[in-house]
Design a protein around this motif. Structure first.
Motif, short mmCIF file in Angstrom:
data_model
loop_
_atom_site.label_atom_id
_atom_site.label_comp_id
_atom_site.label_asym_id
_atom_site.label_seq_id
_atom_site.Cartn_x
_atom_site.Cartn_y
_atom_site.Cartn_z
N ASN A 236 0.83 -1.21 0.00
CA ASN A 236 0.00 0.00 0.00
C ASN A 236 0.86 1.26 0.00
OD1 ASN A 236 -2.75 1.06 0.13
ND2 ASN A 236 -2.19 1.83 2.16
N GLU A 237 2.00 1.20 0.69
CA GLU A 237 2.92 2.34 0.68
C GLU A 237 3.45 2.59 -0.72
OE1 GLU A 237 5.75 1.18 3.60
OE2 GLU A 237 4.47 1.74 5.31
N HIS A 238 3.70 1.52 -1.46
CA HIS A 238 4.10 1.66 -2.87
C HIS A 238 3.02 2.38 -3.67
CE1 HIS A 238 5.08 0.57 -7.02
NE2 HIS A 238 3.86 0.10 -7.11
N ASN A 239 1.76 1.99 -3.45
CA ASN A 239 0.66 2.63 -4.17
C ASN A 239 0.58 4.12 -3.87
OD1 ASN A 239 -0.04 0.15 -5.21
ND2 ASN A 239 -1.69 -0.21 -3.74
N GLN A 240 0.79 4.46 -2.61
CA GLN A 240 0.72 5.87 -2.23
C GLN A 240 1.88 6.67 -2.80
OE1 GLN A 240 0.53 5.36 2.04
NE2 GLN A 240 -1.69 5.56 2.07
N LYS A 241 3.08 6.09 -2.76
CA LYS A 241 4.27 6.82 -3.20
C LYS A 241 4.37 6.91 -4.72
CE LYS A 241 9.33 6.75 -2.95
NZ LYS A 241 10.53 6.06 -2.38
N ASN A 242 4.14 5.81 -5.41
CA ASN A 242 4.41 5.75 -6.83
C ASN A 242 3.17 5.94 -7.71
OD1 ASN A 242 7.34 5.05 -6.86
ND2 ASN A 242 6.59 3.30 -5.68
N LEU A 243 1.99 5.80 -7.13
CA LEU A 243 0.76 5.95 -7.92
C LEU A 243 0.00 7.21 -7.52
CD1 LEU A 243 -0.51 2.25 -8.00
CD2 LEU A 243 1.03 3.41 -9.59
N LEU A 244 -0.31 7.34 -6.23
CA LEU A 244 -1.11 8.49 -5.79
C LEU A 244 -0.35 9.80 -5.97
CD1 LEU A 244 -3.68 9.60 -4.48
CD2 LEU A 244 -2.60 9.23 -2.25
N GLN A 245 0.91 9.85 -5.53
CA GLN A 245 1.65 11.10 -5.57
C GLN A 245 1.91 11.58 -6.99
OE1 GLN A 245 5.18 11.05 -3.11
NE2 GLN A 245 4.06 10.37 -1.28
N ARG A 246 1.88 10.66 -7.95
CA ARG A 246 2.07 11.04 -9.36
C ARG A 246 0.74 11.29 -10.07
NH1 ARG A 246 6.07 7.17 -12.49
NH2 ARG A 246 5.73 8.85 -14.01
N GLY A 247 -0.35 11.18 -9.32
CA GLY A 247 -1.66 11.44 -9.90
C GLY A 247 -2.17 10.31 -10.78
N LEU A 248 -1.61 9.11 -10.61
CA LEU A 248 -2.02 7.98 -11.45
C LEU A 248 -3.26 7.28 -10.90
CD1 LEU A 248 1.54 6.54 -12.15
CD2 LEU A 248 0.22 8.17 -13.52
N ILE A 249 -3.55 7.49 -9.63
CA ILE A 249 -4.81 7.06 -9.02
C ILE A 249 -5.29 8.21 -8.15
CG2 ILE A 249 -4.24 4.59 -9.04
CD1 ILE A 249 -3.56 4.82 -6.06
N SER A 250 -6.51 8.10 -7.64
CA SER A 250 -7.05 9.15 -6.78
C SER A 250 -7.14 8.67 -5.34
CB SER A 250 -8.45 9.57 -7.26
OG SER A 250 -9.36 8.51 -7.11
N THR A 251 -7.25 9.61 -4.43
CA THR A 251 -7.36 9.28 -3.01
C THR A 251 -8.56 8.36 -2.75
OG1 THR A 251 -6.39 11.41 -2.42
CG2 THR A 251 -7.59 10.25 -0.69
N GLU A 252 -9.66 8.60 -3.49
CA GLU A 252 -10.88 7.81 -3.28
C GLU A 252 -10.67 6.34 -3.65
OE1 GLU A 252 -10.80 10.78 -4.75
OE2 GLU A 252 -11.77 11.90 -3.11
N ASP A 253 -9.68 6.04 -4.50
CA ASP A 253 -9.45 4.65 -4.89
C ASP A 253 -9.06 3.77 -3.71
OD1 ASP A 253 -10.05 4.99 -7.60
OD2 ASP A 253 -8.02 5.66 -8.07
N PHE A 254 -8.54 4.37 -2.66
CA PHE A 254 -8.16 3.58 -1.48
C PHE A 254 -9.39 3.08 -0.72
CE2 PHE A 254 -4.36 6.06 -2.39
CZ PHE A 254 -3.37 5.09 -2.30
N ASN A 255 -10.57 3.59 -1.07
CA ASN A 255 -11.80 3.06 -0.48
C ASN A 255 -12.20 1.72 -1.07
OD1 ASN A 255 -12.46 5.35 1.26
ND2 ASN A 255 -12.88 6.48 -0.62
N LEU A 256 -11.54 1.32 -2.16
CA LEU A 256 -11.90 0.08 -2.83
C LEU A 256 -11.40 -1.16 -2.09
CD1 LEU A 256 -11.06 1.12 -6.52
CD2 LEU A 256 -13.34 1.03 -5.46
N TYR A 257 -10.49 -0.97 -1.14
CA TYR A 257 -9.96 -2.14 -0.43
C TYR A 257 -9.64 -1.80 1.02
CZ TYR A 257 -5.36 -0.04 -1.60
OH TYR A 257 -4.29 0.80 -1.75
N THR A 258 -9.52 -2.86 1.81
CA THR A 258 -9.20 -2.75 3.23
C THR A 258 -7.99 -3.61 3.52
OG1 THR A 258 -11.52 -2.43 3.84
CG2 THR A 258 -10.02 -3.18 5.58
N ILE A 259 -7.01 -3.04 4.24
CA ILE A 259 -5.85 -3.80 4.69
C ILE A 259 -5.95 -3.98 6.20
CG2 ILE A 259 -3.33 -3.81 4.92
CD1 ILE A 259 -3.20 -2.24 2.31
N THR A 260 -5.76 -5.20 6.65
CA THR A 260 -5.86 -5.46 8.09
C THR A 260 -5.00 -6.66 8.46
OG1 THR A 260 -7.39 -5.93 9.91
CG2 THR A 260 -7.88 -6.95 7.79
N ASP A 261 -4.55 -6.70 9.71
CA ASP A 261 -3.88 -7.89 10.24
C ASP A 261 -4.72 -8.53 11.33
OD1 ASP A 261 -3.57 -6.12 12.34
OD2 ASP A 261 -1.38 -6.28 12.45
#
Length: 354
Positions: A219-244
């Protein structure tokens, strides 16, 4: 009618003749006619032998998939993805066993790839009665794991694309554990289809070991390399849940269907079926919070639309609106908000019915 699988020309001609005679009485006669017309058009074109082998094998994959799942079409199911290489002694394996066991207690059935590792763990935890195995024919692997081998719900696919179709077509949620290229492919393909509205809305849960960071670093990769470059939107993170936390993972899936039931398009209208009707005040709140995803007009309550008469969900209350079909992350937010409007009680009788 039941068509013969005899490949001789006289037998085939007889079966086709009988089918055409009864086509006008067939429940889905118009669609059967379209399918036959496509085959006739293809047969009239020049095609290589390989083209026909691909077409035939794909149809045979579809045939066995449809036939296997049809008796269970009303039961909600969860697809489990993860590595085939993880040992049954590993902590990730035991985690997947426990997840599958718990999610079946909520009334869901489980789909896995039918092989070893996390797939075997899913079938072990769910047990054969609540399991499907969607195996793939590979030169170096994979034989079916002992918890689904010889079960009538084990399907052996020739092609990955037909296998992937059934993983998502039949599932009402997807759970992912640690894995390699195949698991990453399944994660991103599910996300792509969710983001474009071709799958779901359905919950997607990425499960780490307690204290683990496999999906956290992903998920950190998605935020750094996708979100920060505008390749996805903040709302796209609502599509999934990460949990332990397994309890949280199961609740995310179960709670998704507390009030929300299912959805479809009727023309340009997005029709959301609900298990219970919302109050006028709650609908007003949704209009205030989600006006940005509407093309025009407002979200409003409705009974089944005229074209839905006879549908198995006809009795369910609905929300109807002109969705822009772009902001799927916001739509998931809206569904989660709707599910908080009513307590999520254990549904009886189990299993979970669509």
């Amino acid at each position: 009618m039941t068509l013969s699988k005899d490949n001789t020309i006289p037998s085939l001609a007889k079966d086709i003749g009988e089918l055409i005679t009864k086509l006008s009485e067939h429940q889905h006669g118009t669609l059967v006619n379209r399918a036959l017309s496509v085959l006739l058009r293809i047969a009239g074109e020049e095609m290589d032998r390989l083209d026909w082998k691909i077409l035939t094998a794909a149809l045979e994959d579809l045939e066995q998939g449809i036939q296997t799942f049809y008796p269970y079409r009303h039961i909600r199911k969860v697809t489990i993805f993860g590595s085939s290489r993880l040992s049954s002694q590993s902590s990730e394996y035991r985690l997947a066993v426990e997840f599958a066991r718990r999610i079946t207690q909520f009334g869901f059935m489980v789909l896995t790839g039918g092989g070893g590792g996390i797939m075997q763990a899913g079938n072990e935890g769910a047990g054969p009665e609540h399991s499907f195995g969607l195996n793939i024919q590979l030169p170096f692997e994979q034989s079916a794991n002992p918890f689904i081998a010889n079960d009538s719900k084990l399907i052996n696919f020739k092609y990955f694309f037909t296998r992937k179709l059934f993983f998502l077509r039949e599932s009402d949620a997807v759970a992912l554990f640690a894995g390699g290229f195949g698991t990453q492919d399944e994660a991103f393909e599910t996300l792509t289809l969710s983001q474009t509205g071709k799958y779901g809305p359905c919950p997607l849960v990425l499960i780490d070991e307690p204290g683990g960071d496999y999906w956290k670093t992903w998920n950190e990769h998605n935020q750094k390399n996708l979100l920060q470059r505008g390749l996805i939107s903040t709302e796209d993170f609502n599509l999934y849940t990460i949990t332990d936390n397994l309890a949280h993972a199961c609740n995310v899936i179960h709670n998704f269907y507390c009030v929300y039931h299912s959805s479809r398009y009727v023309g340009d209208l997005f029709v959301m079926r609900l298990n219970s009707e919302l109050s006028d005040e709650q609908v007003d709140q949704l209009n205030e919070d989600y006006s940005d995803i509407l093309v025009k007009e407002t979200i409003y309550k409705s009974a089944a639309l005229p074209s839905e008469k006879g549908d198995e969900t006809e009795s369910l209350p609905r929300l109807v609106f002109y969705f822009d079909q772009r902001n799927l992350g916001r739509l998931y937010q809206m569904i989660n908000q709707i599910n908080q409007y009513s307590p999520c009680l254990s549904l009886e009788p189990h299993p979970q019915w669509k």
